[in-house]
Design a protein around this motif. Structure first.
Motif, PDB file in Angstrom:
ATOM      1  N   UNK A 171       5.038  -7.773   7.904  1.00 21.18           N
ATOM      2  CA  UNK A 171       5.106  -9.229   7.999  1.00 21.18           C
ATOM      3  C   UNK A 171       4.189  -9.848   6.956  1.00 21.18           C
ATOM      4  N   UNK A 172       4.442 -11.097   6.616  1.00 17.58           N
ATOM      5  CA  UNK A 172       3.590 -11.742   5.603  1.00 17.58           C
ATOM      6  C   UNK A 172       2.142 -11.817   6.078  1.00 17.58           C
ATOM      7  N   UNK A 173       1.949 -11.984   7.373  1.00 15.94           N
ATOM      8  CA  UNK A 173       0.593 -12.012   7.902  1.00 15.94           C
ATOM      9  C   UNK A 173      -0.117 -10.688   7.706  1.00 15.94           C
ATOM     10  N   UNK A 174       0.613  -9.593   7.892  1.00 20.13           N
ATOM     11  CA  UNK A 174       0.048  -8.256   7.718  1.00 20.13           C
ATOM     12  C   UNK A 174      -0.238  -7.992   6.238  1.00 20.13           C
ATOM     13  N   UNK A 175       0.674  -8.414   5.365  1.00 16.23           N
ATOM     14  CA  UNK A 175       0.458  -8.232   3.923  1.00 16.23           C
ATOM     15  C   UNK A 175      -0.811  -8.965   3.489  1.00 16.23           C
ATOM     16  N   UNK A 176      -0.940 -10.214   3.917  1.00 18.62           N
ATOM     17  CA  UNK A 176      -2.129 -10.994   3.567  1.00 18.62           C
ATOM     18  C   UNK A 176      -3.390 -10.329   4.124  1.00 18.62           C
ATOM     19  N   UNK A 177      -3.306  -9.835   5.356  1.00 22.67           N
ATOM     20  CA  UNK A 177      -4.442  -9.174   5.981  1.00 22.67           C
ATOM     21  C   UNK A 177      -4.888  -7.943   5.190  1.00 22.67           C
ATOM     22  N   UNK A 178      -3.928  -7.159   4.717  1.00 20.20           N
ATOM     23  CA  UNK A 178      -4.262  -5.967   3.931  1.00 20.20           C
ATOM     24  C   UNK A 178      -4.931  -6.359   2.608  1.00 20.20           C
ATOM     25  N   UNK A 179      -4.407  -7.380   1.965  1.00 22.60           N
ATOM     26  CA  UNK A 179      -4.991  -7.836   0.697  1.00 22.60           C
ATOM     27  C   UNK A 179      -6.392  -8.391   0.904  1.00 22.60           C
ATOM     28  N   UNK A 180      -6.590  -9.113   1.995  1.00 23.84           N
ATOM     29  CA  UNK A 180      -7.928  -9.666   2.279  1.00 23.84           C
ATOM     30  C   UNK A 180      -8.925  -8.546   2.588  1.00 23.84           C
ATOM     31  N   UNK A 181      -8.441  -7.501   3.247  1.00 27.24           N
ATOM     32  CA  UNK A 181      -9.309  -6.355   3.532  1.00 27.24           C
ATOM     33  C   UNK A 181      -9.800  -5.738   2.223  1.00 27.24           C
ATOM     34  N   UNK A 182      -8.911  -5.579   1.264  1.00 32.55           N
ATOM     35  CA  UNK A 182      -9.295  -5.028  -0.038  1.00 32.55           C
ATOM     36  C   UNK A 182     -10.352  -5.898  -0.704  1.00 32.55           C
ATOM     37  N   UNK A 183     -10.127  -7.196  -0.643  1.00 33.43           N
ATOM     38  CA  UNK A 183     -11.067  -8.142  -1.236  1.00 33.43           C
ATOM     39  C   UNK A 183     -12.424  -8.063  -0.539  1.00 33.43           C
ATOM     40  N   UNK A 184     -12.392  -7.994   0.782  1.00 32.74           N
ATOM     41  CA  UNK A 184     -13.641  -7.940   1.553  1.00 32.74           C
ATOM     42  C   UNK A 184     -14.430  -6.656   1.278  1.00 32.74           C
ATOM     43  N   UNK A 185     -13.730  -5.569   0.953  1.00 37.55           N
ATOM     44  CA  UNK A 185     -14.407  -4.312   0.654  1.00 37.55           C
ATOM     45  C   UNK A 185     -15.023  -4.298  -0.741  1.00 37.55           C
ATOM     46  N   UNK A 186     -14.709  -5.321  -1.527  1.00 43.54           N
ATOM     47  CA  UNK A 186     -15.336  -5.443  -2.842  1.00 43.54           C
ATOM     48  C   UNK A 186     -14.472  -5.067  -4.021  1.00 43.54           C
ATOM     49  N   UNK A 187     -13.179  -4.806  -3.781  1.00 47.92           N
ATOM     50  CA  UNK A 187     -12.297  -4.458  -4.892  1.00 47.92           C
ATOM     51  C   UNK A 187     -12.146  -5.643  -5.845  1.00 47.92           C
ATOM     52  N   UNK A 188     -11.996  -5.343  -7.118  1.00 47.33           N
ATOM     53  CA  UNK A 188     -11.837  -6.393  -8.118  1.00 47.33           C
ATOM     54  C   UNK A 188     -10.416  -6.933  -8.149  1.00 47.33           C
ATOM     55  N   UNK A 189      -9.445  -6.078  -7.813  1.00 50.23           N
ATOM     56  CA  UNK A 189      -8.035  -6.480  -7.805  1.00 50.23           C
ATOM     57  C   UNK A 189      -7.353  -5.863  -6.587  1.00 50.23           C
ATOM     58  N   UNK A 190      -7.005  -6.640  -5.581  1.00 51.38           N
ATOM     59  CA  UNK A 190      -6.194  -6.127  -4.475  1.00 51.38           C
ATOM     60  C   UNK A 190      -4.738  -5.954  -4.926  1.00 51.38           C
ATOM     61  N   UNK A 191      -4.118  -4.859  -4.484  1.00 48.81           N
ATOM     62  CA  UNK A 191      -2.731  -4.578  -4.876  1.00 48.81           C
ATOM     63  C   UNK A 191      -1.947  -4.042  -3.690  1.00 48.81           C
ATOM     64  N   UNK A 192      -0.722  -4.559  -3.527  1.00 44.86           N
ATOM     65  CA  UNK A 192       0.157  -4.011  -2.490  1.00 44.86           C
ATOM     66  C   UNK A 192       1.575  -3.910  -3.018  1.00 44.86           C
ATOM     67  N   UNK A 193       2.244  -2.809  -2.655  1.00 41.54           N
ATOM     68  CA  UNK A 193       3.647  -2.593  -2.982  1.00 41.54           C
ATOM     69  C   UNK A 193       4.365  -2.210  -1.696  1.00 41.54           C
ATOM     70  N   UNK A 194       5.492  -2.854  -1.433  1.00 40.67           N
ATOM     71  CA  UNK A 194       6.198  -2.637  -0.171  1.00 40.67           C
ATOM     72  C   UNK A 194       7.683  -2.390  -0.433  1.00 40.67           C
ATOM     73  N   UNK A 195       8.338  -1.783   0.539  1.00 47.13           N
ATOM     74  CA  UNK A 195       9.753  -1.441   0.394  1.00 47.13           C
ATOM     75  C   UNK A 195      10.620  -2.417   1.189  1.00 47.13           C
TER      76      UNK A 195
END
Length: 253
Positions: free
Chosen positions: A150-174
């Motif tokens: 879901x879009x909420x889950x996608x956003x949540x995953x990207x925010x998690x990456x950002x919160x962990x300190x990554x410089x670029x969050x990335x997601x690829x889905x099918x």
């Protein structure tokens, strides 16, 4: 959203930058692929090291990296071990995965490392902190080959990456249907406009999701992947055709 400069490439402004993967098995194949990129319009080169036959021998990995850097000169290099859990060629123990990324970041030969965010929070933080001390940026990634969350889950995953300190969050889905592609694009806009403090990368895979690889400038994805020889993921198109479309969209905005 802030921009991020890697060598002479600025992510997060203008049209999406183009990343081309190198997926050779032998050192000779890898270096030959690098040589073919000299006449190609691209911005970043990704070495998909999980394809490399010597990936579990650090001295061989560093040897190839040294020659890759000589061939690619000032092009940014993204170092990626894509695990079999997320569509890659090989499996790897978590401890070895962490050590590989840390050792490579320490060489000074790469500009970015890709870290799969669900490796474990502590392990991801360890790699990110080590990379940053080595002046290397981190792409935190997640590849869902089974579905489009879901879009909420996608956003949540990207925010998690950002919160962990990554410089670029990335997601690829099918995608399983056309609406799945829209779900990914809507999540991209929401993340980009409401939460992101740095550039993000999103894509819907396979042929059905191809549009998402082309319209990043409209929806907020800063980088897209194109193929010169062998594609590293379903849905990648030839880099020359990709460039043409990106330019057409850029001129219309």
């Amino acid at each position: 959203m802030n921009t991020l400069k890697i060598r002479n490439v600025v992510l997060g402004e203008g049209k999406p930058k183009i990343c081309v993967p190198i997926v050779g098995i032998t050192k000779e194949e890898i270096i030959e692929q690098a040589k073919t990129l000299k006449e190609v319009i691209l911005d970043v080169v990704e070495w998909r090291v999980d394809w490399f036959e010597g990936v579990f021998e650090l001295d061989k990995v560093k040897d190839v990296l040294g020659d890759l850097r000589k061939e690619l000169k000032e092009l940014p290099i993204l170092f990626t071990f894509r695990t079999s859990n997320e569509g890659g060629e090989k499996s790897i123990e978590v401890k070895e995965y962490v050590n590989l990324n840390k050792e490579v970041a320490s060489t000074g030969l790469v500009d970015l490392v890709d870290v799969e965010v669900f490796t474990g929070d502590d392990e991801v933080k360890e790699i990110i902190e080590w990379a940053h001390k080595s002046n290397v940026k981190v792409v935190a990634s997640n590849h869902d080959f089974d579905k489009t969350p879901s879009k909420g889950d996608i956003v949540s995953r990207l925010r998690k990456m950002q919160d962990l300190g990554a410089d670029i969050p990335k997601i690829a889905v099918m995608p399983k249907c056309k609406l799945d592609v829209l779900e990914l694009l809507e999540a991209t806009v929401i993340m980009n406009e409401q939460h992101a403090t740095r550039p993000i990368i999103t894509m819907s895979m396979a042929g059905q999701g191809l549009i998402s690889r082309l319209c990043g400038e409209v929806f907020g994805s800063c980088l897209t992947f194109g193929a010169v020889a062998k594609a590293s993921a379903p849905g990648q198109i030839n880099v020359e055709e990709l460039n043409k479309v990106l330019n057409i969209i850029n001129k219309s905005l």
